[in-house]
Scaffold this active site. Structure first.
Site, short mmCIF file in Angstrom:
data_model
loop_
_atom_site.label_atom_id
_atom_site.label_comp_id
_atom_site.label_asym_id
_atom_site.label_seq_id
_atom_site.Cartn_x
_atom_site.Cartn_y
_atom_site.Cartn_z
N GLU A 151 0.62 -1.27 0.07
CA GLU A 151 0.02 -0.11 0.12
C GLU A 151 0.83 1.23 0.05
OE1 GLU A 151 -3.03 -0.02 2.96
OE2 GLU A 151 -3.88 -1.68 1.90
N GLU A 253 -5.41 -9.20 1.13
CA GLU A 253 -6.31 -9.04 2.25
C GLU A 253 -7.84 -9.09 1.68
OE1 GLU A 253 -5.40 -5.00 4.26
OE2 GLU A 253 -3.32 -5.50 4.62
#
Ligand SMILES: *[C@@H]1O[C@H](CO)[C@@H](O)[C@H](O)[C@H]1NC(C)=O
Ligand SMILES: *[C@@H]1O[C@H](CO)[C@@H](O)[C@H](O)[C@H]1NC(C)=O
Ligand SMILES: *[C@@H]1O[C@H](CO)[C@@H](O)[C@H](O)[C@H]1NC(C)=O
Ligand SMILES: *[C@@H]1O[C@H](CO)[C@@H](O)[C@H](O)[C@H]1NC(C)=O
Length: 462
Positions: A151, A253
């Site tokens: 990220e 995720e």
């Protein structure tokens, strides 16, 4: 007699896992035709803000492995590895349980800063930490992959940092090849950012230099909430959008918590033919219950007791009833790598991957072993001090024949939106172009330049 037989067979009983490898856009168990789907969990006891490596604490990992087995998982992802820690016991116990690990190589004080700090955070000390982590964790057959970044790009303004993450990918892959490490896949784990999700995926898989492209790509995805469906969640659109993506994709995720307890009905889709031609499973966020409420278990304050919740039971039920597609799941081989996305206001990452800080070449080319400083590492101070590449002892650049700059040119955007072919301006100008060597993943130092480099290193240590 029974005793004798047992002692003879006991070593064989300890399950040894085979390394996982990439073939086309899927994972396979090495030496077999068995496709590997990630069925796993994100494992970050203490939460994102706590710097803790559960793999260097045998009491903790042992406490939790029993629950991993009960859930029937085959992979865990760990966000923080202490590269000064001892991982042997936990890795061995995980291997005995048939569990692989996907590891993030960054820690909070040694990472690519997503804002203006990308350039100064990509420095020699930083690469020392990253490569030390790669080196120590590569000895285990159950290390499945490394994430070079997680990220880093989380909105429009942070896209320029992607070029630095790509440089880290190239550095890790070059290091693996020059130091004889197992070629464990290197990837990137992308935030669930609508505006540039597609560009990120293609950017990390584009350009002619194989070493600067990731080997796998993970999406953090929270789009399936409650009892959604393949079409309502938009999973169908994602499968379509990435149907030609040439390397393995998985959900790094998943597990939206807008509806709790979470029913985890997406598991049936993820391991079905709806998705298996494009995706290779995923990791549920996350094992322990923390402030953000994504947990499957509660850990007591003395760290001794684990209490499972309804999410745990639901996930266990879903995993046990979702069987993998038969055969190879429709995976594809020989799809071409991506074209680089055109630069726009939403995608500003440069088409030139930055040069390796010259002080780090001694690690990458195997002249000096990187030695990690564990969680004491702090390479971000270089940004505060305004200095890049401090500690660049020894200028190896003239002795290394292979340029470490990899640039790829973007052709002007055609009306169809495809970006045409890219070319690597200088990746191979001076190196061995023997095809069997290149098939193995890139350019290598010529014997002469290696001797030159060795000479330079010896001089440094005199
Ligand atoms: C790792 O896997 C390789 C290839 O299957 C095997 O030769 C080797 O013995 C394994 N290493 C360990 C420590 O199990
Ligand atoms: C994938 O590639 C095929 C063959 O080149 C092409 O026909 C198809 O449109 C592509 N699909 C996508 C989603 O780009
Ligand atoms: C390497 O490539 C160059 C240019 O393409 C060619 O002239 C040369 O013969 C090649 N050498 C080998 C050993 O293949
Ligand atoms: C190319 O490399 C392979 C493996 O290193 C070697 O066996 C072969 O002889 C080389 N060929 C040439 C033309 O150099």
């Amino acid at each position: 007699m029974l005793f004798v037989l047992l002692t003879f067979f006991l070593p064989l009983l300890a399950a040894a896992v085979q390394p996982i490898e990439v073939r086309g856009n899927a994972f396979f168990v090495t030496g077999s035709s068995e496709r590997f789907y990630i069925r796993g969990l994100d494992y970050q006891p203490g939460g994102a803000s706590k710097l803790f490596d559960p793999l260097s604490d045998p009491e903790i990992c042992e406490r939790d492995i029993a629950y991993f087995q009960e859930l029937g998982i085959n992979t865990i992802r760990i966000y923080s590895i202490d590269n000064a820690g001892d991982h042997r016991e936990c890795m061995q116990k995980l291997e005995e349980a048939g569990i692989y690990v996907v590891l993030d190589v960054n820690i909070p004080k040694a990472l690519i800063a997503r804002d203006d700090g990308a350039e100064c955070s990509y420095n020699t000390m930083y690469l020392n930490e990253v490569l030390a982590t790669v080196r120590i964790m590569s000895q285990y057959n159950n290390t499945l992959g490394f994430f070079a970044g997680n990220e880093v790009i989380n909105d429009d303004s942070t896209t320029p940092a992607a070029a630095y993450v790509k440089a880290v990918v190239r550095d890790i892959k070059t290091f693996q090849r020059h130091t004889g490490l197992r070629l464990i896949p290197v990837g990137y784990s992308a935030a669930d950012v609508e505006e540039n999700r597609i560009q990120s995926a293609h950017y990390f898989n584009c350009g002619d230099d194989e070493l600067a492209r990731v080997d796998m790509f993970g999406f953090n995805d929270y789009s399936w909430c409650g009892r959604s469906s393949f079409t309502i969640s938009g999973y169908d659109k994602k499968v379509e959008a990435y149907s030609n993506y040439s390397i393995p994709l998985f959900l790094s995720e998943f597990g939206c918590n807008e509806v709790r307890p979470r029913p985890f009905t997406e598991v049936q889709s993820i391991y079905s033919e709806d998705m298996s031609a494009v995706f290779s499973g995923g990791l549920v966020y996350e094992y322990t219950e923390e402030d953000n409420k994504y947990g499957l278990v509660l850990i007591s304050s003395d760290n001794r007791t684990v209490t499972t919740n309804d999410d745990f039971d639901n996930l266990k039920e879903q995993f046990s009833s979702a069987t993998n597609p038969s055969g190879d799941g429709g995976y594809q081989t020989s799809l071409p790598h991506s074209n680089c996305p055109p630069q726009t206001n939403q995608w500003e990452a440069s088409d030139t991957v930055p040069e390796t800080p010259k002080g780090a070449l001694k690690y990458i080319y195997g002249l000096v072993d990187p030695e990690g400083n564990g969680f004491d590492a702090d390479t971000q101070w270089a940004c505060v001090a305004g200095g890049n590449n401090v500690d660049d002892t020894g200028d190896y650049s003239s002795t290394i024949s292979r340029s470490t700059t990899h640039s790829f040119t973007r052709t002007s955007t055609s009306s169809s939106g495809s970006t045409g072919s890219s070319s690597d301006s200088n990746s191979n100008s001076n190196s061995n172009n023997n095809s069997s060597t290149r098939a193995n993943g890139g350019s290598f130092l010529s014997p002469q330049s290696f001797m030159g480099l060795l000479g330079a290193a010896l001089m440094l240590f005199m």
